[in-house]
Design a protein around this motif. Structure first.
Motif, PDB file in Angstrom:
ATOM      1  N   PRO A  26       8.877  12.894   9.331  1.00  0.00           N
ATOM      2  CA  PRO A  26       8.751  12.934   7.870  1.00  0.00           C
ATOM      3  C   PRO A  26       7.373  13.461   7.482  1.00  0.00           C
ATOM      4  CG  PRO A  26       8.514  10.673   8.647  1.00  0.00           C
ATOM      5  CD  PRO A  26       8.867  11.514   9.848  1.00  0.00           C
ATOM      6  N   SER A  33       4.568  14.169   4.319  1.00  0.00           N
ATOM      7  CA  SER A  33       4.035  14.069   2.950  1.00  0.00           C
ATOM      8  C   SER A  33       2.688  14.767   2.924  1.00  0.00           C
ATOM      9  CB  SER A  33       3.939  12.595   2.541  1.00  0.00           C
ATOM     10  OG  SER A  33       3.368  12.489   1.264  1.00  0.00           O
ATOM     11  N   SER A  60      10.834  16.688   4.066  1.00  0.00           N
ATOM     12  CA  SER A  60      10.244  16.146   2.843  1.00  0.00           C
ATOM     13  C   SER A  60      11.349  16.021   1.803  1.00  0.00           C
ATOM     14  CB  SER A  60       9.169  17.094   2.294  1.00  0.00           C
ATOM     15  OG  SER A  60       8.095  17.241   3.191  1.00  0.00           O
ATOM     16  N   ALA A  97      12.313   8.061  -1.160  1.00  0.00           N
ATOM     17  CA  ALA A  97      11.282   8.113  -0.123  1.00  0.00           C
ATOM     18  C   ALA A  97       9.915   8.019  -0.782  1.00  0.00           C
ATOM     19  CB  ALA A  97      11.420   9.395   0.686  1.00  0.00           C
ATOM     20  N   SER A 139       7.210   6.662  -0.087  1.00  0.00           N
ATOM     21  CA  SER A 139       6.033   6.865   0.777  1.00  0.00           C
ATOM     22  C   SER A 139       5.755   8.338   1.047  1.00  0.00           C
ATOM     23  CB  SER A 139       6.202   6.143   2.114  1.00  0.00           C
ATOM     24  OG  SER A 139       6.199   4.749   1.913  1.00  0.00           O
ATOM     25  N   LEU A 140       6.679   9.214   0.634  1.00  0.00           N
ATOM     26  CA  LEU A 140       6.445  10.645   0.815  1.00  0.00           C
ATOM     27  C   LEU A 140       6.001  11.317  -0.480  1.00  0.00           C
ATOM     28  CD1 LEU A 140       9.447  11.563   3.164  1.00  0.00           C
ATOM     29  CD2 LEU A 140       7.118  10.910   3.776  1.00  0.00           C
ATOM     30  N   ALA A 178      11.465   6.890   3.255  1.00  0.00           N
ATOM     31  CA  ALA A 178      10.648   7.796   4.071  1.00  0.00           C
ATOM     32  C   ALA A 178      10.877   7.542   5.556  1.00  0.00           C
ATOM     33  CB  ALA A 178       9.165   7.604   3.745  1.00  0.00           C
TER      34      ALA A 178
END
Ligand code: PLP
Length: 333
Positions: free
Chosen positions: A178, A180, A205, A231, A233-234, A282
């Motif tokens: 993943p 970010s 993403s 998600a 956290s992304l 995420a």
């Protein structure tokens, strides 16, 4: 400005020696049918780290390199949750004062977890960029910033996950990570490609707020509108003064796949119902690539591939998680 020196394999190896006492060497698990028929797939379960995410690796590696004076003055960061939580954990263990700045978009459960670790919270603004301004004010008052991704020690720390992958499965040929801000994928790809250059690195993403994808396309950091996504956290930008991760993503990432919200939800459901694993959006996102034939094609993953999927976190409110598992609809707009 001085030239930026990117971290190298020796930095990741040195990080492994520091991180060892704080982070787990997490399991690499085979998957059940029918996923096992899609490719040879194993799940790197870094959602099982203390604090519920891989972020402990980078935070530990960075904190352990501060001198006594810096430790006394304390550390500060802007975080969508998991980095702040990890930094607060290691700071508490080392007796270092810690302040975490975050935007209003960060879920309540993550805020509470950080406060419970004894860190000072500072919440304000609609974006991580606004939280960053608060960080800079505290740095002017003597604290040291440990940023969530664009920092050589943080990247090298996250890279220890890559060392574990290759140690446990030398035959792997593809990793899905993943993406970010890019600290995780930069470190992991650095470790893997230094030791085995043929490995393919696939990034994922969410389509909603894919700042790194837009920046790679533009060839320089660009801002995108920050949108709510499963998600969470992304979310967040890559920083307009990005020093490390954009260059490393450009150098190392072979394919970048964007995900709809429904694909992220499907990956979370798959992990829960078929593999008995709880992950946040995420944390599950990398698996979404394998669940969809078109995405597998985009990522260049065929039946013969030996694919490690990085599960990155499990910090989601359980009430929300259960609603998602029992079929709450997921929308893209
Ligand atoms: C931070 C985070 C990511 C993304 O890491 P970057 O280094 O910002 O690319 C992925 N998953 C989880 C659970 C995270 O906390």
């Amino acid at each position: 400005m001085s030239a930026v020196v990117l971290p190298d394999l020796d930095d990741v190896r040195a990080a492994a020696g520091r991180v060892d006492a704080y982070a787990q060497h997490t399991p690499l698990l085979p998957v059940s049918q029918p996923l096992a028929a899609v490719a040879e797939v194993r799940l790197k379960c870094d959602q099982l780290q203390p604090g519920g995410a891989f972020k402990l690796r980078g935070a530990t590696n960075a904190l352990l390199q501060l001198d006594a004076q810096q430790r006394r003055a304390g550390v500060v960061c802007a975080s969508t949750g998991n980095h702040g939580r990890a930094l607060a954990m290691v700071a508490a263990a080392l007796g270092v004062p810690c302040t975490v700045c975050m935007s209003e978009l960060v879920p309540q459960n993550k805020r509470e977890a950080i406060a419970a670790l004894g860190a000072t919270l500072c919440i304000g603004g609609r974006s991580q960029d606004e939280a960053q301004l608060q960080v800079e004010a505290l740095v002017r008052r003597g604290m040291t910033e440990i940023p969530p991704f664009d920092h050589a020690h943080v990247i090298a720390g996250q890279g220890t996950l890559g060392l574990e992958l290759l140690q446990d499965w030398p035959e792997m040929d593809t990793v899905i990570v993943p993406l970010s801000g890019g600290g995780l994928i930069s470190g992991v790809a650095l470790a893997l490609k230094s030791l085995k250059p043929s490995i393919r690195v696939v990034a994922v993403s969410p389509r909603r707020g894919a700042a790194m994808a837009a920046s790679v396309q533009a060839g320089k950091p660009v801002e995108v509108e920050e949108l709510a996504t499963l998600a969470d956290s992304l979310g967040g930008g890559i920083g307009m003064h990005n020093r490390y991760t954009l260059a490393m993503v450009q150098r190392y990432v072979d394919a970048l796949v964007l995900l709809d919200e429904a694909a992220i939800a499907a990956a979370m459901r798959h992990l829960f119902f078929c593999e008995s694993l709880v992950t946040e959006g995420a944390g599950a996102a990398a698996l979404a690539v394998l669940l969809d034939e078109d995405l597998r094609h985009l990522a260049g993953i065929g039946k013969q591939a030996r694919v490690a999927v990085v599960l990155s976190g499990r910090n989601i409110g359980m009430a929300h998680f259960l609603r998602l598992m029992t079929g709450e609809e997921v929308h893209d707009g």
